[in-house]
Design an enzyme around this catalytic site. Structure first.
Site, PDB file in Angstrom:
ATOM      1  N   MET A  57      37.395  40.988  38.093  1.00 63.35           N
ATOM      2  CA  MET A  57      36.075  41.611  38.071  1.00 63.35           C
ATOM      3  C   MET A  57      35.045  40.523  37.875  1.00 63.35           C
ATOM      4  O   MET A  57      35.075  39.807  36.868  1.00 63.35           O
ATOM      5  CB  MET A  57      35.980  42.625  36.925  1.00 63.35           C
ATOM      6  CG  MET A  57      36.988  43.755  37.031  1.00 63.35           C
ATOM      7  SD  MET A  57      36.744  44.711  38.545  1.00 63.35           S
ATOM      8  CE  MET A  57      37.818  46.100  38.242  1.00 63.35           C
ATOM      9  N   ALA A 102      33.259  36.805  34.178  1.00 61.01           N
ATOM     10  CA  ALA A 102      34.279  37.492  34.982  1.00 61.01           C
ATOM     11  C   ALA A 102      35.499  37.729  34.093  1.00 61.01           C
ATOM     12  O   ALA A 102      35.573  37.209  32.977  1.00 61.01           O
ATOM     13  CB  ALA A 102      34.679  36.640  36.183  1.00 61.01           C
ATOM     14  N   LYS A 103      36.420  38.509  34.550  1.00 57.43           N
ATOM     15  CA  LYS A 103      37.694  38.686  33.843  1.00 57.43           C
ATOM     16  C   LYS A 103      38.712  39.191  34.851  1.00 57.43           C
ATOM     17  O   LYS A 103      38.341  39.859  35.814  1.00 57.43           O
ATOM     18  CB  LYS A 103      37.540  39.723  32.712  1.00 57.43           C
ATOM     19  CG  LYS A 103      38.615  39.655  31.673  1.00 57.43           C
ATOM     20  CD  LYS A 103      38.249  38.655  30.601  1.00 57.43           C
ATOM     21  CE  LYS A 103      39.245  38.620  29.480  1.00 57.43           C
ATOM     22  NZ  LYS A 103      38.776  37.759  28.376  1.00 57.43           N
ATOM     23  N   GLY A 104      39.978  38.876  34.600  1.00 57.99           N
ATOM     24  CA  GLY A 104      41.004  39.345  35.517  1.00 57.99           C
ATOM     25  C   GLY A 104      42.208  39.828  34.762  1.00 57.99           C
ATOM     26  O   GLY A 104      42.318  39.641  33.545  1.00 57.99           O
TER      27      GLY A 104
END
Ligand code: NAD
Length: 410
Positions: A57, A102-104
């Protein structure tokens, strides 16, 4: 109880109202730039195909390439990853490093996969998203369930498509373009700001009592730093339960014990205490450093700590936060308190871009500078505007991101 998504939104809206942010900018800042969801199939060791879902994201890039961890956990879902991505936007802005957020994550139980399967999973995920991240776009880092080895696989796979690019990911092994001091960075940052926080209230760290929930990466380095600074760490815990000793826990012995036994269970330096009871201890400082949502409207009234430092992400629900405000227990918020990790990740990226390695003392010196500067800015805003430190931190962050958005245009 509000979901972490609703909680983050509430904290954002409170600060946005104080600074009179327009509806249109609010809309833009809460809307993620890009949501990536991909199929990640791998061949298991037994020859069967297993299919996983991977997310990245990308929340906001107004202030620079996006930055945030990659989490492997069976409860990973789109909402949670998105919330954590937005927290990264505010965190990088609070400490003023030139990044967005962001992050995943991949929804997977890592305990069920062999090391070879984890490697195939990671490489396949990179195959799916390699065009969408990179040194100037979005830079992943370790989070729950991932580590320096995972980052080394990511770098290696990315480079098959794009050539030499160590800055495409941070948290790498020190032998492979990683930074000295990255492992200790979050806990060290928590320690540095705990001292600064107490000092603002005229309190010295000497013999201040500290209770820490969680003795993993963040909790253990926080305990070590504060113990060395002269504080009395009276309680520590991990998932198996805690230890309390009002005379002070021998932190170096606890670190050694935890390293040898992979757990604090059986550590002889104190009496057993449950994780819930640890949160209620009569202590100067309480530091949740494990899970989110541990301080809630059910238990906040019973908290007897004089100060709370949020080392974990999202340990306090908005309802508990309101109770702490009423009880006048100052809370040092997560987006400031635990930003040491992403700050040293930034130093790693800078070193990779310059092909130049810093030594540990330089990393520590710069970390202290970034953390204390951010702390004093947040403190000033919260005093001037008569708001909590959390709202102060969000005001600082939202102000910086919205200003960058206005200056750059759309
Ligand atoms: P970790 O996995 O290294 O350690 C987590 C610790 O919490 C372990 O001691 C574990 O036993 C304990 N724990 C797990 N479940 C628990 C439970 N139900 N009750 C009590 N303790 C429990 O993780 P970490 O990297 O130390 O991260 C801790 C927190 O800090 C997380 O909220 C994470 O998102 C946040 N954080 C970490 C970093 C970082 O650089 N590692 C940076 C920013 C924020």
């Amino acid at each position: 109880m509000k979901s972490s998504f609703e909680a983050a939104r509430q904290y954002f809206e409170e600060a946005a109202s104080v600074i009179g942010l327009s509806e249109s900018l609010r809309d833009l800042l809460v809307t993620p730039e890009r949501e990536i969801k991909v199929q990640v199939p791998i061949k298991r060791d037994n020859g069967q195909i297993a299919t996983f879902i991977g997310y990245r994201m990308q929340h906001n890039s107004a202030r620079g390439p996006m930055k945030g961890g990659l989490r492997y956990h069976h409860e990973v879902n789109a909402d949670e990853v998105l919330t954590l991505a937005s927290l990264m936007t505010w965190k990088t802005a609070v400490v003023d490093i030139p990044y967005g957020g962001a992050k995943g994550g991949i929804s997977v139980n890592t305990k069920e996969l062999s090391i070879d399967e984890l490697e195939r999973l990671t490489r396949r995920f990179v195959d799916e998203i390699h065009d969408l991240f990179g040194p100037d776009k979005d830079i992943p880092a370790p989070d729950m369930g991932t580590n320096a080895q995972t980052m080394a696989w990511i770098m290696n796979q990315y480079e098959k498509f794009h050539g030499f690019a160590p800055a495409c990911v941070t948290g790498k092994p020190v032998e492979l373009y990683g930074a000295e001091g990255r492992e200790e960075a979050t806990g060290r940052g928590v320690g540095i700001l705990t001292l600064a926080f107490l000092r603002k209230f005229g309190r010295s760290i000497e013999n201040a009592t500290i209770a820490i929930q969680g003795f993993g990466n963040v909790g253990s380095f926080t305990a070590a730093y504060l113990h060395q600074a002269g504080a009395r760490v009276i309680a520590i815990s991990d998932v198996s339960g805690g230890i309390v000793n009002r005379n002070g826990i021998d932190v170096p012995a606890a670190l050694e014990f935890a390293a040898a036994n992979k757990s604090l269970t059986g550590f002889p330096g104190g009496e057993p205490i449950s994780n819930e009871a640890l949160l209620m201890l009569d202590t100067d400082v309480l530091i949740p450093a494990a899970l989110g949502n541990v301080l809630t409207e059910q238990n906040a009234d019973s908290v007897r700590a004089k100060f709370i430092v949020e080392a974990a992400n999202g340990p306090t629900t908005p309802e508990a936060d309101a109770i702490f405000r009423k009880k006048e227990i100052p809370v040092l918020p997560d987006i400031l308190a635990n930003a040491g990790g992403v700050t040293v990740s930034y130093f790693e990226w800078v070193q990779n871009q310059q092909y130049f390695r810093w030594d540990l003392s330089r990393v520590r010196e710069e970390l202290e500078k970034y953390m204390t500067r951010a702390f004093h800015r947040v403190w000033t805003i919260s005093t001037d505007k008569k708001v909590s430190l959390r709202t102060g931190a969000y005001i600082l962050a939202i102000g910086r991101v919205s200003r960058a958005t206005e200056l750059g245009g759309i």
